[in-house]
Design a protein around this motif. Sequence first.
Motif, PDB file in Angstrom:
ATOM      1  N   LYS A  80       1.020  -1.261  -0.189  1.00  0.00           N
ATOM      2  CA  LYS A  80       0.475   0.164   0.135  1.00  0.00           C
ATOM      3  C   LYS A  80       0.944   1.316  -0.107  1.00  0.00           C
ATOM      4  CE  LYS A  80      -4.732  -1.710   2.066  1.00  0.00           C
ATOM      5  NZ  LYS A  80      -5.293  -1.440   3.596  1.00  0.00           N
ATOM      6  N   PRO A  81       0.224   2.405  -0.205  1.00  0.00           N
ATOM      7  CA  PRO A  81       1.062   3.691  -0.205  1.00  0.00           C
ATOM      8  C   PRO A  81       1.641   4.375   0.494  1.00  0.00           C
ATOM      9  CG  PRO A  81      -0.562   3.661  -1.576  1.00  0.00           C
ATOM     10  CD  PRO A  81      -0.714   2.733  -1.178  1.00  0.00           C
ATOM     11  N   VAL A  82       2.861   4.340   1.086  1.00  0.00           N
ATOM     12  CA  VAL A  82       3.132   4.392   2.199  1.00  0.00           C
ATOM     13  C   VAL A  82       2.358   6.418   3.129  1.00  0.00           C
ATOM     14  CG1 VAL A  82       5.635   4.314   2.609  1.00  0.00           C
ATOM     15  CG2 VAL A  82       5.444   6.435   1.668  1.00  0.00           C
ATOM     16  N   LEU A  83       2.239   6.619   3.981  1.00  0.00           N
ATOM     17  CA  LEU A  83       1.074   7.955   4.386  1.00  0.00           C
ATOM     18  C   LEU A  83       2.731   8.700   3.970  1.00  0.00           C
ATOM     19  CD1 LEU A  83       1.335   7.447   8.291  1.00  0.00           C
ATOM     20  CD2 LEU A  83       0.027   7.485   6.590  1.00  0.00           C
ATOM     21  N   PRO A  84       1.605  10.346   3.147  1.00  0.00           N
ATOM     22  CA  PRO A  84       2.485  11.359   2.283  1.00  0.00           C
ATOM     23  C   PRO A  84       3.439  11.765   3.799  1.00  0.00           C
ATOM     24  CG  PRO A  84      -0.063  11.737   2.376  1.00  0.00           C
ATOM     25  CD  PRO A  84      -0.050  10.224   3.069  1.00  0.00           C
ATOM     26  N   SER A  85       3.000  12.093   4.480  1.00  0.00           N
ATOM     27  CA  SER A  85       4.494  12.740   5.560  1.00  0.00           C
ATOM     28  C   SER A  85       5.658  11.802   5.290  1.00  0.00           C
ATOM     29  CB  SER A  85       3.800  12.610   6.617  1.00  0.00           C
ATOM     30  OG  SER A  85       3.915  11.408   7.664  1.00  0.00           O
ATOM     31  N   VAL A  86       5.575  10.133   5.309  1.00  0.00           N
ATOM     32  CA  VAL A  86       6.528   9.654   4.978  1.00  0.00           C
ATOM     33  C   VAL A  86       7.448   9.726   4.056  1.00  0.00           C
ATOM     34  CG1 VAL A  86       7.395   7.013   4.893  1.00  0.00           C
ATOM     35  CG2 VAL A  86       5.816   8.162   7.085  1.00  0.00           C
ATOM     36  N   GLN A  87       6.542   9.522   2.906  1.00  0.00           N
ATOM     37  CA  GLN A  87       7.058   9.965   1.626  1.00  0.00           C
ATOM     38  C   GLN A  87       7.256  10.616   1.262  1.00  0.00           C
ATOM     39  OE1 GLN A  87       4.370   8.459  -1.962  1.00  0.00           O
ATOM     40  NE2 GLN A  87       5.827  10.050  -3.152  1.00  0.00           N
ATOM     41  N   GLU A  88       7.087  12.203   1.350  1.00  0.00           N
ATOM     42  CA  GLU A  88       8.318  13.237   1.992  1.00  0.00           C
ATOM     43  C   GLU A  88       9.578  13.709   2.051  1.00  0.00           C
ATOM     44  OE1 GLU A  88       5.571  16.511   3.722  1.00  0.00           O
ATOM     45  OE2 GLU A  88       4.027  16.496   2.263  1.00  0.00           O
ATOM     46  N   GLU A  89       9.556  13.126   3.567  1.00  0.00           N
ATOM     47  CA  GLU A  89      10.747  12.500   4.039  1.00  0.00           C
ATOM     48  C   GLU A  89      11.703  11.825   3.201  1.00  0.00           C
ATOM     49  OE1 GLU A  89      10.703  11.335   8.048  1.00  0.00           O
ATOM     50  OE2 GLU A  89       9.047  11.750   9.083  1.00  0.00           O
ATOM     51  N   LEU A  90      11.522  10.697   2.967  1.00  0.00           N
ATOM     52  CA  LEU A  90      12.000  10.167   1.823  1.00  0.00           C
ATOM     53  C   LEU A  90      12.144  10.724   0.852  1.00  0.00           C
ATOM     54  CD1 LEU A  90      10.145   6.499   1.769  1.00  0.00           C
ATOM     55  CD2 LEU A  90      12.079   6.727   2.753  1.00  0.00           C
ATOM     56  N   VAL A  91      11.558  11.577  -0.123  1.00  0.00           N
ATOM     57  CA  VAL A  91      12.121  12.059  -1.291  1.00  0.00           C
ATOM     58  C   VAL A  91      13.687  12.933  -0.594  1.00  0.00           C
ATOM     59  CG1 VAL A  91      10.999  13.767  -2.770  1.00  0.00           C
ATOM     60  CG2 VAL A  91       9.822  11.359  -1.392  1.00  0.00           C
ATOM     61  N   LYS A  92      12.792  13.725   0.771  1.00  0.00           N
ATOM     62  CA  LYS A  92      13.959  15.178   0.697  1.00  0.00           C
ATOM     63  C   LYS A  92      15.462  14.362   1.708  1.00  0.00           C
ATOM     64  CE  LYS A  92      14.557  18.470   4.465  1.00  0.00           C
ATOM     65  NZ  LYS A  92      13.589  18.592   5.923  1.00  0.00           N
ATOM     66  N   SER A  93      15.252  13.190   2.030  1.00  0.00           N
ATOM     67  CA  SER A  93      16.897  12.374   2.227  1.00  0.00           C
ATOM     68  C   SER A  93      16.766  11.775   1.455  1.00  0.00           C
ATOM     69  CB  SER A  93      16.032  10.908   3.085  1.00  0.00           C
ATOM     70  OG  SER A  93      17.182  10.622   3.021  1.00  0.00           O
ATOM     71  N   TYR A  94      16.421  11.359   0.223  1.00  0.00           N
ATOM     72  CA  TYR A  94      16.688  10.577  -1.203  1.00  0.00           C
ATOM     73  C   TYR A  94      17.534  12.255  -1.767  1.00  0.00           C
ATOM     74  CZ  TYR A  94      17.272   9.893  -6.171  1.00  0.00           C
ATOM     75  OH  TYR A  94      17.837   9.480  -7.344  1.00  0.00           O
ATOM     76  N   GLN A  95      16.836  13.253  -1.872  1.00  0.00           N
ATOM     77  CA  GLN A  95      17.604  14.692  -2.618  1.00  0.00           C
ATOM     78  C   GLN A  95      18.825  14.844  -1.721  1.00  0.00           C
ATOM     79  OE1 GLN A  95      13.895  16.408  -3.047  1.00  0.00           O
ATOM     80  NE2 GLN A  95      13.032  16.160  -4.896  1.00  0.00           N
ATOM     81  N   GLU A  96      18.542  14.976  -0.593  1.00  0.00           N
ATOM     82  CA  GLU A  96      19.445  15.391   0.036  1.00  0.00           C
ATOM     83  C   GLU A  96      21.120  14.485  -0.047  1.00  0.00           C
ATOM     84  OE1 GLU A  96      19.008  15.541   4.482  1.00  0.00           O
ATOM     85  OE2 GLU A  96      17.534  18.088   3.528  1.00  0.00           O
ATOM     86  N   LYS A  97      21.042  12.851   0.061  1.00  0.00           N
ATOM     87  CA  LYS A  97      21.960  12.430  -0.411  1.00  0.00           C
ATOM     88  C   LYS A  97      22.646  12.461  -1.945  1.00  0.00           C
ATOM     89  CE  LYS A  97      20.959   9.019   2.707  1.00  0.00           C
ATOM     90  NZ  LYS A  97      20.277   7.310   3.347  1.00  0.00           N
ATOM     91  N   LYS A  98      21.501  12.665  -3.313  1.00  0.00           N
ATOM     92  CA  LYS A  98      22.452  13.160  -4.032  1.00  0.00           C
ATOM     93  C   LYS A  98      22.903  14.412  -4.396  1.00  0.00           C
ATOM     94  CE  LYS A  98      20.005  12.693  -8.891  1.00  0.00           C
ATOM     95  NZ  LYS A  98      18.731  12.534  -9.052  1.00  0.00           N
ATOM     96  N   ALA A  99      22.357  15.112  -3.457  1.00  0.00           N
ATOM     97  CA  ALA A  99      22.799  16.884  -3.933  1.00  0.00           C
ATOM     98  C   ALA A  99      24.333  15.934  -3.256  1.00  0.00           C
ATOM     99  CB  ALA A  99      22.155  17.577  -3.370  1.00  0.00           C
ATOM    100  N   ALA A 100      24.399  15.633  -1.999  1.00  0.00           N
ATOM    101  CA  ALA A 100      25.653  15.885  -1.150  1.00  0.00           C
ATOM    102  C   ALA A 100      26.686  14.770  -2.151  1.00  0.00           C
ATOM    103  CB  ALA A 100      25.494  14.989  -0.090  1.00  0.00           C
ATOM    104  N   ALA A 101      26.046  13.626  -3.122  1.00  0.00           N
ATOM    105  CA  ALA A 101      27.015  12.763  -3.767  1.00  0.00           C
ATOM    106  C   ALA A 101      27.295  13.725  -5.324  1.00  0.00           C
ATOM    107  CB  ALA A 101      26.139  11.844  -4.199  1.00  0.00           C
ATOM    108  N   GLN A 102      26.840  14.327  -6.039  1.00  0.00           N
ATOM    109  CA  GLN A 102      27.181  15.504  -6.473  1.00  0.00           C
ATOM    110  C   GLN A 102      28.062  16.360  -6.563  1.00  0.00           C
ATOM    111  OE1 GLN A 102      23.902  17.020  -8.586  1.00  0.00           O
ATOM    112  NE2 GLN A 102      22.906  14.805  -9.266  1.00  0.00           N
ATOM    113  N   THR A 103      27.995  17.275  -5.153  1.00  0.00           N
ATOM    114  CA  THR A 103      29.446  18.136  -4.373  1.00  0.00           C
ATOM    115  C   THR A 103      30.525  17.378  -4.327  1.00  0.00           C
ATOM    116  OG1 THR A 103      28.393  18.366  -2.359  1.00  0.00           O
ATOM    117  CG2 THR A 103      27.218  19.590  -4.112  1.00  0.00           C
ATOM    118  N   SER A 104      30.620  16.020  -4.049  1.00  0.00           N
ATOM    119  CA  SER A 104      31.929  15.582  -4.003  1.00  0.00           C
ATOM    120  C   SER A 104      32.895  15.198  -4.965  1.00  0.00           C
ATOM    121  CB  SER A 104      31.505  14.882  -2.568  1.00  0.00           C
ATOM    122  OG  SER A 104      30.450  12.778  -3.650  1.00  0.00           O
ATOM    123  N   LYS A 105      31.883  15.011  -6.251  1.00  0.00           N
ATOM    124  CA  LYS A 105      33.053  14.747  -7.434  1.00  0.00           C
ATOM    125  C   LYS A 105      33.364  15.662  -7.671  1.00  0.00           C
ATOM    126  CE  LYS A 105      29.150  11.031  -9.291  1.00  0.00           C
ATOM    127  NZ  LYS A 105      28.389  11.348 -10.270  1.00  0.00           N
TER     128      LYS A 105
END
Length: 105
Positions: A80-105
């Motif tokens: 089933k779909p996760v709660l909207p608040s959980v999805q927002e947290e997961l997306v935010k965490s993913y975007q932060e990790k992605k941004a950190a990985a791009q700045t370290s290149k």
Amino acid sequence: NPVILEPIMKVEINVPDEFQGVCLTLINKRKGVVEDSHVQAGYAVLTAAVPLANMFGFSTDLRSSTQGKGEYSMEYSEHKPVLPSVQEELVKSYQEKKAAAQTSK
């Protein structure tokens, strides 16, 4: 829009009937939904749908809350779909990790 899904488990809990209220509280704390509840031979049997991620540590909590007399079993039910608040947290965490990985290149 994409939606993040999580596995939902069908959980059956058997406890002496004096602990039925405690078990309902444990299920609610884990964002579970009680689907059925009945008493047979002095034992309460609760059936609930609970997200798998919320089930970790349940065995310890159940045993400590029921003086070691509670038992449960669980099996996969559906996704089933996760709660909207959980999805927002997961997306935010993913975007932060992605941004950190791009700045370290």
